[in-house]
Design a protein around this motif. Sequence first.
Motif, PDB file in Angstrom:
ATOM      1  N   VAL A 208      -3.132  -8.440   0.236  1.00  0.00           N
ATOM      2  CA  VAL A 208      -3.418  -7.452   1.271  1.00  0.00           C
ATOM      3  C   VAL A 208      -2.189  -7.284   2.146  1.00  0.00           C
ATOM      4  O   VAL A 208      -1.698  -8.239   2.744  1.00  0.00           O
TER       5      VAL A 208
ATOM      6  N   LEU B 173      -9.830  -3.745  -2.615  1.00  0.00           N
ATOM      7  CA  LEU B 173     -10.187  -2.589  -1.791  1.00  0.00           C
ATOM      8  C   LEU B 173     -11.588  -2.161  -2.207  1.00  0.00           C
ATOM      9  O   LEU B 173     -11.760  -1.526  -3.254  1.00  0.00           O
TER      10      LEU B 173
ATOM     11  N   LYS C 200       0.403   6.891  -0.188  1.00  0.00           N
ATOM     12  CA  LYS C 200      -0.951   6.914   0.371  1.00  0.00           C
ATOM     13  C   LYS C 200      -1.799   7.984  -0.319  1.00  0.00           C
ATOM     14  O   LYS C 200      -2.989   7.765  -0.603  1.00  0.00           O
TER      15      LYS C 200
ATOM     16  N   VAL D  24     -13.798   2.574   1.655  1.00  0.00           N
ATOM     17  CA  VAL D  24     -12.411   3.005   1.829  1.00  0.00           C
ATOM     18  C   VAL D  24     -12.305   3.931   3.037  1.00  0.00           C
ATOM     19  O   VAL D  24     -13.084   4.877   3.191  1.00  0.00           O
TER      20      VAL D  24
ATOM     21  N   LEU E 163      -2.266  -1.540   3.027  1.00  0.00           N
ATOM     22  CA  LEU E 163      -3.571  -1.507   2.367  1.00  0.00           C
ATOM     23  C   LEU E 163      -4.712  -1.807   3.330  1.00  0.00           C
ATOM     24  O   LEU E 163      -5.814  -1.270   3.186  1.00  0.00           O
ATOM     25  N   ALA E 164      -4.450  -2.662   4.316  1.00  0.00           N
ATOM     26  CA  ALA E 164      -5.486  -3.015   5.278  1.00  0.00           C
ATOM     27  C   ALA E 164      -5.971  -1.784   6.036  1.00  0.00           C
ATOM     28  O   ALA E 164      -7.153  -1.695   6.404  1.00  0.00           O
TER      29      ALA E 164
ATOM     30  N   VAL F 294      -8.537   6.151  -5.834  1.00  0.00           N
ATOM     31  CA  VAL F 294      -9.891   5.739  -5.456  1.00  0.00           C
ATOM     32  C   VAL F 294     -10.918   6.773  -5.902  1.00  0.00           C
ATOM     33  O   VAL F 294     -11.977   6.429  -6.454  1.00  0.00           O
TER      34      VAL F 294
ATOM     35  N   THR G 111      -6.160  -5.402  -5.551  1.00  0.00           N
ATOM     36  CA  THR G 111      -4.847  -5.116  -4.968  1.00  0.00           C
ATOM     37  C   THR G 111      -3.940  -6.348  -4.985  1.00  0.00           C
ATOM     38  O   THR G 111      -2.835  -6.296  -4.469  1.00  0.00           O
TER      39      THR G 111
ATOM     40  N   PHE H  74      -6.529   0.987   4.880  1.00  0.00           N
ATOM     41  CA  PHE H  74      -7.506   1.693   4.040  1.00  0.00           C
ATOM     42  C   PHE H  74      -8.788   0.887   3.846  1.00  0.00           C
ATOM     43  O   PHE H  74      -9.729   1.380   3.235  1.00  0.00           O
ATOM     44  N   GLY H  75      -8.818  -0.345   4.344  1.00  0.00           N
ATOM     45  CA  GLY H  75     -10.010  -1.165   4.228  1.00  0.00           C
ATOM     46  C   GLY H  75      -9.887  -2.332   3.274  1.00  0.00           C
ATOM     47  O   GLY H  75     -10.888  -2.988   2.967  1.00  0.00           O
ATOM     48  N   ALA H  76      -8.669  -2.615   2.788  1.00  0.00           N
ATOM     49  CA  ALA H  76      -8.493  -3.756   1.883  1.00  0.00           C
ATOM     50  C   ALA H  76      -8.807  -5.057   2.607  1.00  0.00           C
ATOM     51  O   ALA H  76      -8.528  -5.218   3.798  1.00  0.00           O
TER      52      ALA H  76
END
Length: 268
Positions: free
Chosen positions: A172, A47, A149, A52, A176-177, A156, A169, A179-181
Amino acid sequence: MTSIDDVMIEITPQVLLKAYACGIFPMAESAEDNALYWIEPEHRGILPLDRVHIPKRLARTIRSGGFEVKIDRNFEAVIDGCAAPRSGRRSTWINGRIRGLYRELFALGHCHTVEVWQDGALTGGLYGVHLGRAFFGESMFSRARDASKIALVYLVARLKYGGFTLLDTQFVTGHLARFGAIEVSRDEFQRFLEAALGGGTAHGSGSGGASAAAGGLGGGAAAAAGGAGGGAGGASGAGVFSLLSEGAGAETVLQLVSQTSKTGCSTA
């Protein structure tokens, strides 16, 4: 995937930390299986801390309060929550050896928890390993809407303020994706890891530290965190997990997460 038992080495917290420094981590097939396996994914989940994304509804939930985030208060309760059966998963990979090893890492200050409490009950959280400027997320759980979450967002903020550059992480997930993972190649992950460990492998203990391990992932002002500016990390070059005050308020946390950093494992 190689069984730790197959290579006949004694697995200790020190061996485990060396494994993380090499980009590998242990897992078990199930809680009933005492064997551990070294895992080194071909594609690794990370991540990027400078990219993020916090969904708007989650940001509103964080601003509305009604919960308290604590750090390193109850490792046993967190790992129990992570190991418990949940919807779509009847078994867990967290066996007795995993529990014992990460309990020892917690006592040494190399494992940390971020805990979300509501009305005196632990409703969600996460735990992971701290080495240099890297944090290796291990597992998270939620017993109430958005609890895991919230823990991730607060993690972070803490990592960014403490001078960390890598949030691993492992894999993925859809969760999580959002959030930008992203996934990166094994070679690319190794480059990020080497950079994160370049300043040394000293650790910064959390607010509970070893004493919390012996005993057993809110609403403060922005000043409680020393403002929302980024922390410098430790003098040794390692990230400092405890640098951000446990009482840091929602706006401080959200501002920290939304800041774009020039450092870290950005792939842009």
